[in-house]
Design a protein around this motif. Structure first.
Motif, PDB file in Angstrom:
ATOM      1  N   GLY A 109       0.800  -1.209   0.000  1.00 17.23           N
ATOM      2  CA  GLY A 109       0.000   0.000   0.000  1.00 17.23           C
ATOM      3  C   GLY A 109       0.834   1.260   0.000  1.00 17.23           C
ATOM      4  O   GLY A 109       0.388   2.321  -0.474  1.00 17.23           O
ATOM      5  N   ARG A 110       2.047   1.161   0.530  1.00 20.28           N
ATOM      6  CA  ARG A 110       2.944   2.311   0.597  1.00 20.28           C
ATOM      7  C   ARG A 110       3.988   2.305  -0.514  1.00 20.28           C
ATOM      8  O   ARG A 110       4.974   3.051  -0.442  1.00 20.28           O
ATOM      9  CB  ARG A 110       3.652   2.336   1.956  1.00 20.28           C
ATOM     10  N   LEU A 111       3.770   1.500  -1.545  1.00 19.76           N
ATOM     11  CA  LEU A 111       4.723   1.463  -2.655  1.00 19.76           C
ATOM     12  C   LEU A 111       4.940   2.845  -3.282  1.00 19.76           C
ATOM     13  O   LEU A 111       6.080   3.185  -3.640  1.00 19.76           O
ATOM     14  CB  LEU A 111       4.267   0.461  -3.711  1.00 19.76           C
ATOM     15  N   PRO A 112       3.895   3.689  -3.433  1.00 16.38           N
ATOM     16  CA  PRO A 112       4.167   5.037  -3.964  1.00 16.38           C
ATOM     17  C   PRO A 112       5.198   5.802  -3.140  1.00 16.38           C
ATOM     18  O   PRO A 112       6.058   6.504  -3.702  1.00 16.38           O
ATOM     19  CB  PRO A 112       2.788   5.710  -3.923  1.00 16.38           C
ATOM     20  N   ASP A 113       5.148   5.683  -1.800  1.00 17.27           N
ATOM     21  CA  ASP A 113       6.127   6.363  -0.954  1.00 17.27           C
ATOM     22  C   ASP A 113       7.522   5.805  -1.196  1.00 17.27           C
ATOM     23  O   ASP A 113       8.515   6.556  -1.235  1.00 17.27           O
ATOM     24  CB  ASP A 113       5.766   6.202   0.526  1.00 17.27           C
ATOM     25  N   THR A 114       7.611   4.478  -1.347  1.00 13.67           N
ATOM     26  CA  THR A 114       8.903   3.844  -1.617  1.00 13.67           C
ATOM     27  C   THR A 114       9.480   4.347  -2.922  1.00 13.67           C
ATOM     28  O   THR A 114      10.682   4.641  -3.020  1.00 13.67           O
ATOM     29  CB  THR A 114       8.740   2.316  -1.651  1.00 13.67           C
ATOM     30  N   GLY A 118      12.896   6.140  -2.911  1.00 13.92           N
ATOM     31  CA  GLY A 118      13.918   5.145  -3.221  1.00 13.92           C
ATOM     32  C   GLY A 118      14.271   4.264  -2.043  1.00 13.92           C
ATOM     33  O   GLY A 118      15.180   3.433  -2.135  1.00 13.92           O
ATOM     34  N   SER A 119      13.563   4.424  -0.937  1.00 16.62           N
ATOM     35  CA  SER A 119      13.787   3.604   0.258  1.00 16.62           C
ATOM     36  C   SER A 119      12.475   2.970   0.685  1.00 16.62           C
ATOM     37  O   SER A 119      11.418   3.609   0.625  1.00 16.62           O
ATOM     38  CB  SER A 119      14.342   4.451   1.408  1.00 16.62           C
ATOM     39  N   SER A 120      12.538   1.723   1.135  1.00 21.58           N
ATOM     40  CA  SER A 120      11.339   0.972   1.487  1.00 21.58           C
ATOM     41  C   SER A 120      10.578   1.613   2.642  1.00 21.58           C
ATOM     42  O   SER A 120      11.129   1.843   3.719  1.00 21.58           O
ATOM     43  CB  SER A 120      11.720  -0.466   1.863  1.00 21.58           C
ATOM     44  N   ALA A 121       9.284   1.879   2.407  1.00 22.25           N
ATOM     45  CA  ALA A 121       8.436   2.386   3.485  1.00 22.25           C
ATOM     46  C   ALA A 121       8.261   1.326   4.568  1.00 22.25           C
ATOM     47  O   ALA A 121       8.106   1.652   5.751  1.00 22.25           O
ATOM     48  CB  ALA A 121       7.071   2.805   2.924  1.00 22.25           C
ATOM     49  N   PHE A 122       8.292   0.058   4.190  1.00 24.67           N
ATOM     50  CA  PHE A 122       8.218  -1.036   5.168  1.00 24.67           C
ATOM     51  C   PHE A 122       9.407  -0.984   6.117  1.00 24.67           C
ATOM     52  O   PHE A 122       9.259  -1.060   7.337  1.00 24.67           O
ATOM     53  CB  PHE A 122       8.166  -2.379   4.445  1.00 24.67           C
ATOM     54  N   VAL A 123      10.612  -0.852   5.561  1.00 19.72           N
ATOM     55  CA  VAL A 123      11.822  -0.801   6.391  1.00 19.72           C
ATOM     56  C   VAL A 123      11.786   0.421   7.297  1.00 19.72           C
ATOM     57  O   VAL A 123      12.169   0.351   8.475  1.00 19.72           O
ATOM     58  CB  VAL A 123      13.084  -0.792   5.505  1.00 19.72           C
ATOM     59  N   LEU A 291      10.896  -4.637  -4.034  1.00 22.41           N
ATOM     60  CA  LEU A 291      11.053  -3.190  -3.946  1.00 22.41           C
ATOM     61  C   LEU A 291      10.347  -2.640  -2.712  1.00 22.41           C
ATOM     62  O   LEU A 291      10.868  -1.765  -2.010  1.00 22.41           O
ATOM     63  CB  LEU A 291      10.493  -2.539  -5.213  1.00 22.41           C
ATOM     64  N   ALA A 292       9.150  -3.185  -2.437  1.00 21.84           N
ATOM     65  CA  ALA A 292       8.339  -2.671  -1.340  1.00 21.84           C
ATOM     66  C   ALA A 292       8.875  -3.069   0.027  1.00 21.84           C
ATOM     67  O   ALA A 292       8.750  -2.299   0.985  1.00 21.84           O
ATOM     68  CB  ALA A 292       6.895  -3.159  -1.495  1.00 21.84           C
ATOM     69  N   ILE A 293       9.482  -4.237   0.137  1.00 21.77           N
ATOM     70  CA  ILE A 293       9.801  -4.805   1.449  1.00 21.77           C
ATOM     71  C   ILE A 293      11.263  -4.642   1.840  1.00 21.77           C
ATOM     72  O   ILE A 293      11.588  -4.583   3.025  1.00 21.77           O
ATOM     73  CB  ILE A 293       9.391  -6.298   1.471  1.00 21.77           C
ATOM     74  N   PHE A 294      12.146  -4.544   0.866  1.00 20.26           N
ATOM     75  CA  PHE A 294      13.577  -4.470   1.154  1.00 20.26           C
ATOM     76  C   PHE A 294      14.167  -3.178   0.594  1.00 20.26           C
ATOM     77  O   PHE A 294      13.626  -2.579  -0.329  1.00 20.26           O
ATOM     78  CB  PHE A 294      14.332  -5.637   0.508  1.00 20.26           C
TER      79      PHE A 294
END
Length: 334
Positions: A109-114, A118-123, A291-294
């Motif tokens: 869901g936060r892929l646009p922020d990532t 250029g940095s994972s929103a998950f991380v 891309l989203a998680i790491f």
């Protein structure tokens, strides 16, 4: 050819269909329907669900073909829906549950922020994936089940399609609990194996290898592949390892393997190799999850893997399709 609007709205509708599948997987609907159809009220009671809400989800699932109506207010499981049972070979229940797990759902869901940063929103929110799993045991159990289920078709393809002739000792680098190594050793009774992973992972691998009757042919060794890997083996398997790291770290790992192997040894990298065209491919979906998680993780093409091998004084010599979107890339010393 479908109209472009149809293609886009089909993708938009996909989130609702996935949510319906996630509900089915989380509530164990397929397991409850394994012995035949049930009325919605009874099914809801067995699943611990609110019957009117479940009925609406079942209506969507029926439109997808994973359940079908049975009687006035009942539903039955279809052949397509049977793969969501937890007790069948090839079950995808754990895969769906993993993709709907809180952290993963947040990441997508936060892929646009990532992409903006250029940095994972998950991380940024949760830290590194394995740290997150270490502090969320329920999520870790789902993840382990997902990885085990995902490994089954890849491992079957590996033992059926790759020629291990000449391999006396195989090192499974970051081999996890040891399912892949155990399967290969069972298929090749004269081979010895070493599972190499972090200390807390190696402990679990020792138990599995012993339970598989392989304690006399396999050992689990703890260590850090950025520092070194066990020396003197004929082949080194890295299954779903290299895609977790950026190019610099990937080359460091491969160089350590190159320095450790026997003369004439080989490196076996089991990954999803992306096609060079714009055709749909599982790897492109997986790449967005990475891309989203790491931070720094990515899926690569054959040519990109060949470049990594070259930088580690290795040469890509063969690519074998294993099925389920995965490939085995064999590299040898230059």
């Amino acid at each position: 050819m479908p109209h472009s609007d149809d293609l886009l709205w089909g993708a938009v509708s996909g989130i609702s269909r996935f949510a319906a599948l996630l509900t089915m997987a989380e509530l164990g609907v397929a397991d409850q329907l394994a012995d035949g159809p049930l009325d919605t009220e009874e099914l809801a009671e067995r699943c611990g669900a609110h019957a009117p809400s479940l009925r609406r989800v079942l209506r969507e699932l029926a439109s997808m073909g994973v359940v079908r109506r049975a009687g006035a207010d009942g539903f039955d499981l279809t052949d397509a829906g049977a793969v969501l049972r937890s007790d069948v070979p090839g079950s995808i229940r754990s895969s769906i549950r993993m993709l709907g797990e809180d952290g993963f759902w947040y990441a997508m869901g936060r892929l646009p922020d990532t992409v903006r940063t250029g940095s994972s929103a998950f991380v940024a929110k949760y830290g590194q994936l394995y740290e997150y799993l270490a502090t969320n045991p329920d999520s870790a159990r789902i993840f382990d089940a997902y990885m085990t289920a995902r490994a089954i078709p890849l491992t079957e393809g590996l033992v059926k399609r790759y020629d291990f002739a000449g391999v006396g000792t195989l090192v499974d680098v970051a081999g996890g609990r040891g399912h892949i190594l155990a399967t290969v050793l069972h298929a090749h009774p004269d081979m010895r194996g070493i599972l190499y992973d972090l200390d807390h992972v190696a402990d679990g691998a020792r138990k599995l290898l012993a339970a598989e009757g392989l304690a006399d042919r396999a050992e689990a060794v703890a260590g850090d592949f950025f520092a070194s890997v066990p020396a003197g083996a004929d082949a080194y398997l890295l299954a779903s390892v290299i895609h977790n790291w950026d190019d610099g770290d990937a080359v460091r790992i491969l160089r350590n393997v190159r320095h450790a192997m026997n003369p004439g040894g080989r490196v076996l990298v089991l990954e999803v190799a992306l096609p060079d065209d714009d055709a749909p491919h599982l790897g492109k979906d997986l790449d967005l999850r990475m891309l989203a998680i790491f931070d720094g993780a990515l899926e690569r093409s054959r040519e990109e893997y060949a470049t990594l091998f070259q930088q580690a004084d290795l040469e890509l010599v063969e690519v074998i399709e294993l099925g389920a979107g995965a490939s085995l890339l064999e590299a040898r010393p230059v």
